[in-house]
Design an enzyme around this catalytic site. Sequence first.
Site, PDB file in Angstrom:
ATOM      1  N   ASN A  83      34.798  39.729  39.057  1.00 35.90           N
ATOM      2  CA  ASN A  83      36.148  39.433  39.195  1.00 35.90           C
ATOM      3  C   ASN A  83      36.813  39.249  40.724  1.00 35.90           C
ATOM      4  O   ASN A  83      37.932  38.991  40.965  1.00 35.90           O
ATOM      5  CB  ASN A  83      37.167  40.182  38.353  1.00 35.90           C
ATOM      6  CG  ASN A  83      36.831  40.413  36.927  1.00 35.90           C
ATOM      7  OD1 ASN A  83      36.369  41.446  36.564  1.00 35.90           O
ATOM      8  ND2 ASN A  83      36.929  39.514  36.055  1.00 35.90           N
ATOM      9  N   ILE A  91      40.439  37.674  44.416  1.00 37.54           N
ATOM     10  CA  ILE A  91      40.568  38.527  43.438  1.00 37.54           C
ATOM     11  C   ILE A  91      41.021  37.858  42.282  1.00 37.54           C
ATOM     12  O   ILE A  91      42.053  37.198  42.414  1.00 37.54           O
ATOM     13  CB  ILE A  91      41.304  39.900  43.737  1.00 37.54           C
ATOM     14  CG1 ILE A  91      40.897  40.451  44.987  1.00 37.54           C
ATOM     15  CG2 ILE A  91      41.213  40.687  42.366  1.00 37.54           C
ATOM     16  CD1 ILE A  91      41.714  41.299  45.462  1.00 37.54           C
ATOM     17  N   CYS A  92      40.360  37.917  41.086  1.00 41.69           N
ATOM     18  CA  CYS A  92      40.971  37.559  39.864  1.00 41.69           C
ATOM     19  C   CYS A  92      41.418  38.604  39.111  1.00 41.69           C
ATOM     20  O   CYS A  92      40.849  39.469  38.386  1.00 41.69           O
ATOM     21  CB  CYS A  92      39.945  36.808  38.871  1.00 41.69           C
ATOM     22  SG  CYS A  92      40.577  36.084  37.342  1.00 41.69           S
ATOM     23  N   LEU A  93      42.982  38.780  39.139  1.00 40.98           N
ATOM     24  CA  LEU A  93      43.479  39.836  38.351  1.00 40.98           C
ATOM     25  C   LEU A  93      45.127  39.418  38.097  1.00 40.98           C
ATOM     26  O   LEU A  93      45.938  38.936  38.878  1.00 40.98           O
ATOM     27  CB  LEU A  93      43.744  40.968  39.389  1.00 40.98           C
ATOM     28  CG  LEU A  93      44.494  42.534  38.694  1.00 40.98           C
ATOM     29  CD1 LEU A  93      43.472  42.911  37.785  1.00 40.98           C
ATOM     30  CD2 LEU A  93      44.627  43.294  39.918  1.00 40.98           C
ATOM     31  N   ASP A 124      36.375  36.449  32.501  1.00 37.36           N
ATOM     32  CA  ASP A 124      37.309  35.788  33.236  1.00 37.36           C
ATOM     33  C   ASP A 124      37.164  35.949  34.558  1.00 37.36           C
ATOM     34  O   ASP A 124      37.594  36.548  35.213  1.00 37.36           O
ATOM     35  CB  ASP A 124      38.703  36.402  32.709  1.00 37.36           C
ATOM     36  CG  ASP A 124      39.945  35.703  33.536  1.00 37.36           C
ATOM     37  OD1 ASP A 124      39.701  34.668  33.929  1.00 37.36           O
ATOM     38  OD2 ASP A 124      40.966  36.659  33.665  1.00 37.36           O
TER      39      ASP A 124
END
Length: 204
Positions: A83, A91-93, A124
């Site tokens: 992520n 960042i994927c959050l 994801d």
Amino acid sequence: MANIATQRIQRELNEVAKFDEAQKKAISIEIVNGSLLEFIGKIAGPPDTPYEGGIFNLEIKIPPSYPFNPPKMRFITKIWHPNISSVTGAICLDILKDQWAAAMTIRTVLLSLQALLAAAEPDDPQDAVVARQYKEDHELFVQTAKHWTLVYARPDSDKEKWSNLDFDAKIAKLREVMGCDEHQARVALSSNNWDLDRATQSML
């Protein structure tokens, strides 16, 4: 609006110092250049993960519209995680995007990122190459993430004890063959499951 942001940030900084995580050095925030809109965040790698023992630095930029819009964050310390981009640190959050709420704070985001290190979401991903390795060869992912933590996030005193001699030998060989630097060799090998031939081909 910027004045609201700086007042809120000042309050958050005072609060962070009071929490147990700061006392245990699990998370911390440092002001950059005396500005209340730019920080370096630090999170400790969680126990029982490939990131244990590492200290990961993040760039934090506060928009003038904070807290109504989320802070912009990226990892400065290089990290191997589904992520988080191994190239840019992006960042994927969800709480850094559309799930942000004004009641959240930098502290809650840093704690969420620490939790993300302990529980990746490979379906994801931010980094598809890392996510594929995570799902298809999890043990190799763990060893690769440990290796990156050792090289980029652990104190020098730990390096000999924790080093992976097989990975080190392949990096040295690829550097010799391709004339590349150590990081380029590490990325090529990590991205090709430490297959020296495939890593060499990817660099041609």
